[in-house]
Design a protein around this motif. Sequence first.
Motif, PDB file in Angstrom:
ATOM      1  N   ILE A 272      -2.436  -1.255  -3.485  1.00  0.00           N
ATOM      2  CA  ILE A 272      -2.459  -0.407  -4.676  1.00  0.00           C
ATOM      3  C   ILE A 272      -1.216  -0.545  -5.555  1.00  0.00           C
ATOM      4  O   ILE A 272      -1.309  -0.507  -6.784  1.00  0.00           O
ATOM      5  CB  ILE A 272      -2.691   1.068  -4.263  1.00  0.00           C
ATOM      6  N   SER A 273      -0.042  -0.709  -4.953  1.00  0.00           N
ATOM      7  CA  SER A 273       1.176  -0.725  -5.764  1.00  0.00           C
ATOM      8  C   SER A 273       1.375  -2.012  -6.549  1.00  0.00           C
ATOM      9  O   SER A 273       2.268  -2.090  -7.396  1.00  0.00           O
ATOM     10  CB  SER A 273       2.404  -0.468  -4.886  1.00  0.00           C
ATOM     11  N   THR A 274       0.534  -3.021  -6.276  1.00  0.00           N
ATOM     12  CA  THR A 274       0.672  -4.289  -6.994  1.00  0.00           C
ATOM     13  C   THR A 274      -0.507  -4.562  -7.925  1.00  0.00           C
ATOM     14  O   THR A 274      -0.629  -5.648  -8.474  1.00  0.00           O
ATOM     15  CB  THR A 274       0.811  -5.456  -6.006  1.00  0.00           C
ATOM     16  N   LEU A 275      -1.373  -3.577  -8.109  1.00  0.00           N
ATOM     17  CA  LEU A 275      -2.540  -3.760  -8.974  1.00  0.00           C
ATOM     18  C   LEU A 275      -2.140  -3.954 -10.427  1.00  0.00           C
ATOM     19  O   LEU A 275      -1.131  -3.410 -10.895  1.00  0.00           O
ATOM     20  CB  LEU A 275      -3.454  -2.535  -8.888  1.00  0.00           C
ATOM     21  N   ASP A 276      -2.963  -4.694 -11.165  1.00  0.00           N
ATOM     22  CA  ASP A 276      -2.796  -4.782 -12.605  1.00  0.00           C
ATOM     23  C   ASP A 276      -3.027  -3.391 -13.186  1.00  0.00           C
ATOM     24  O   ASP A 276      -4.046  -2.741 -12.904  1.00  0.00           O
ATOM     25  CB  ASP A 276      -3.814  -5.763 -13.189  1.00  0.00           C
ATOM     26  N   GLY A 277      -2.097  -2.925 -13.969  1.00  0.00           N
ATOM     27  CA  GLY A 277      -2.202  -1.589 -14.542  1.00  0.00           C
ATOM     28  C   GLY A 277      -1.213  -0.603 -13.968  1.00  0.00           C
ATOM     29  O   GLY A 277      -0.952   0.443 -14.572  1.00  0.00           O
ATOM     30  N   ILE A 278      -0.639  -0.920 -12.807  1.00  0.00           N
ATOM     31  CA  ILE A 278       0.389  -0.058 -12.230  1.00  0.00           C
ATOM     32  C   ILE A 278       1.700  -0.295 -12.986  1.00  0.00           C
ATOM     33  O   ILE A 278       2.143  -1.432 -13.149  1.00  0.00           O
ATOM     34  CB  ILE A 278       0.584  -0.330 -10.732  1.00  0.00           C
ATOM     35  N   VAL A 279       2.302   0.770 -13.450  1.00  0.00           N
ATOM     36  CA  VAL A 279       3.595   0.676 -14.140  1.00  0.00           C
ATOM     37  C   VAL A 279       4.587   1.589 -13.443  1.00  0.00           C
ATOM     38  O   VAL A 279       4.216   2.596 -12.839  1.00  0.00           O
ATOM     39  CB  VAL A 279       3.474   1.064 -15.631  1.00  0.00           C
ATOM     40  N   ARG A 280       5.841   1.200 -13.506  1.00  0.00           N
ATOM     41  CA  ARG A 280       6.919   1.982 -12.913  1.00  0.00           C
ATOM     42  C   ARG A 280       7.959   2.271 -13.985  1.00  0.00           C
ATOM     43  O   ARG A 280       8.268   1.409 -14.798  1.00  0.00           O
ATOM     44  CB  ARG A 280       7.592   1.217 -11.764  1.00  0.00           C
ATOM     45  N   PHE A 281       8.489   3.464 -13.951  1.00  0.00           N
ATOM     46  CA  PHE A 281       9.624   3.765 -14.816  1.00  0.00           C
ATOM     47  C   PHE A 281      10.517   4.765 -14.117  1.00  0.00           C
ATOM     48  O   PHE A 281      10.067   5.566 -13.290  1.00  0.00           O
ATOM     49  CB  PHE A 281       9.180   4.274 -16.193  1.00  0.00           C
ATOM     50  N   ALA A 282      11.801   4.689 -14.424  1.00  0.00           N
ATOM     51  CA  ALA A 282      12.804   5.520 -13.756  1.00  0.00           C
ATOM     52  C   ALA A 282      13.168   6.690 -14.648  1.00  0.00           C
ATOM     53  O   ALA A 282      13.567   6.495 -15.808  1.00  0.00           O
ATOM     54  CB  ALA A 282      14.039   4.699 -13.418  1.00  0.00           C
ATOM     55  N   ILE A 283      13.066   7.908 -14.117  1.00  0.00           N
ATOM     56  CA  ILE A 283      13.359   9.081 -14.939  1.00  0.00           C
ATOM     57  C   ILE A 283      14.854   9.254 -15.173  1.00  0.00           C
ATOM     58  O   ILE A 283      15.254  10.061 -16.017  1.00  0.00           O
ATOM     59  CB  ILE A 283      12.765  10.364 -14.321  1.00  0.00           C
ATOM     60  N   ASN A 284      15.687   8.514 -14.443  1.00  0.00           N
ATOM     61  CA  ASN A 284      17.129   8.579 -14.701  1.00  0.00           C
ATOM     62  C   ASN A 284      17.585   7.464 -15.638  1.00  0.00           C
ATOM     63  O   ASN A 284      18.781   7.211 -15.776  1.00  0.00           O
ATOM     64  CB  ASN A 284      17.912   8.521 -13.388  1.00  0.00           C
TER      65      ASN A 284
END
Length: 465
Positions: A272-284
């Motif tokens: 799941i964490s490598t699917l197309d459409g997964i995005v990550r962003f850091a709140i700091n």
Amino acid sequence: MNKSSIFWYDLETFGTNPQVDRIAQMAGIRTDLDLNIISEEMIIYQKPTPDYLPSIDACLLTGITPQIAMEKGSDEVEFLNKILKEFMVPNTTVAGFNSINFDDEFIRNDLYKNLFDPYRREYINGCSRWDIINLVRACHDLAPEGINFNHKTEKGNTSFKLVHLTEDNNIEQVGAHDAMVDVYATINVAKLIKKKQPGLFDYYFKNHYKNEEKKLIDIADHTPLILTSVNFTTPLGSTRPIAPLFIKDNTVYAFDLTKDATALQEANENEISTLDGIVRFAINKAPFIAPFNVLKKDNRAQRLGISIETAERNLAIIRKDSSIAKKFALSNQEFIKKDSDPDLLLYDDTFTSKRDTLNLAIIQNTKPSDKLFKNLIFDQPKYHELLFRQVGRNWPQFLTDEQKALWKNFCSSRLLQPLSTGIDYFTYMRNIEEKLNSKSVTGKEKLILLALKQYGEAIYSYAFT
């Protein structure tokens, strides 16, 4: 009580890799929240050390040679103390242009390698950090009126380079890649947005604090947001609708609602964490996020090529499947390649123990001549080596004869086998000669190349004699 203010800064560096390359120059100035200048200019240099060869291209770009930095600069620890004195004035927001992903990473790595806490200055005494590059992107996507974006990249995307923004909007920037010039250009771009789009400016500044960002993120209901990010950039813009799925530490995992959400249902926890459409962003890292309904106003979704219906359909799929967040919790796909050299271990995924924290504080309060004779016991062995390198880089005069031999051996090994993206001494010198023999080299560039050649020969002689 200190009033809130913004300290705007920019670095010129001897390369582009913050783990390996070094800072050459820092420039900064303080404004109030209305962007009026309230301090004198700050321009300082950092001395290079003999275990490192500056990038030839970086020096040609900035015009800063190692000799200039040696003449005008301070050692690393003194340089960092000068910076921290400004960054840690209570209620200071430290800001720049693409500073969080570039300049701040150099500062963090420099602090870490010199045994300072690399993060404390980012939150202590009401301090924070900000970066206006995503404000500029959001302005382009959501409220471009009054601001010109004329330059394009080779891919047809809008160029968000500082030099292009200033040119497009008649903002003076004579001497790009001069740190102080870039600071003033950044402030003037911020002033333009604050004047033309004050609501957008004030919204982003208010919400750049981590705790304010958290208030917008609802994992339980997957409340949709918009995220403006360089990773979304197309000729139309840099903003997409997202649904937050999971949060770990300061990292939010979300799904791009323009993609097919049925893939989330079909994936297991290992996929799941490598699917197309997964995005990550850091709140700091001061991401630009805003409520989803912002897209529905002023024809924004259509201009950005976003289908509201598709986004809402994918959101409904996510909300119906309660297993998605659980899959993230079980996911074991976050493999981190471990480096071995202590200089590269800022993000080595280990917490500093209480004993090591105490030892680092002791070291900071110990005279340079005594640092290597404290006989401190660290839980993490990397700190023993970092301490030795700190003394070698900053105060080699306090090394014993045996320690000087070890330090020179370390320097010589780095010249012959540099870390990561660096090149070895002989390739370095050969590249300089090739450029010197090129007919396209200007007189100014030839002087810089000759200075680099002289510097390379000097530190090689130091390391091998």
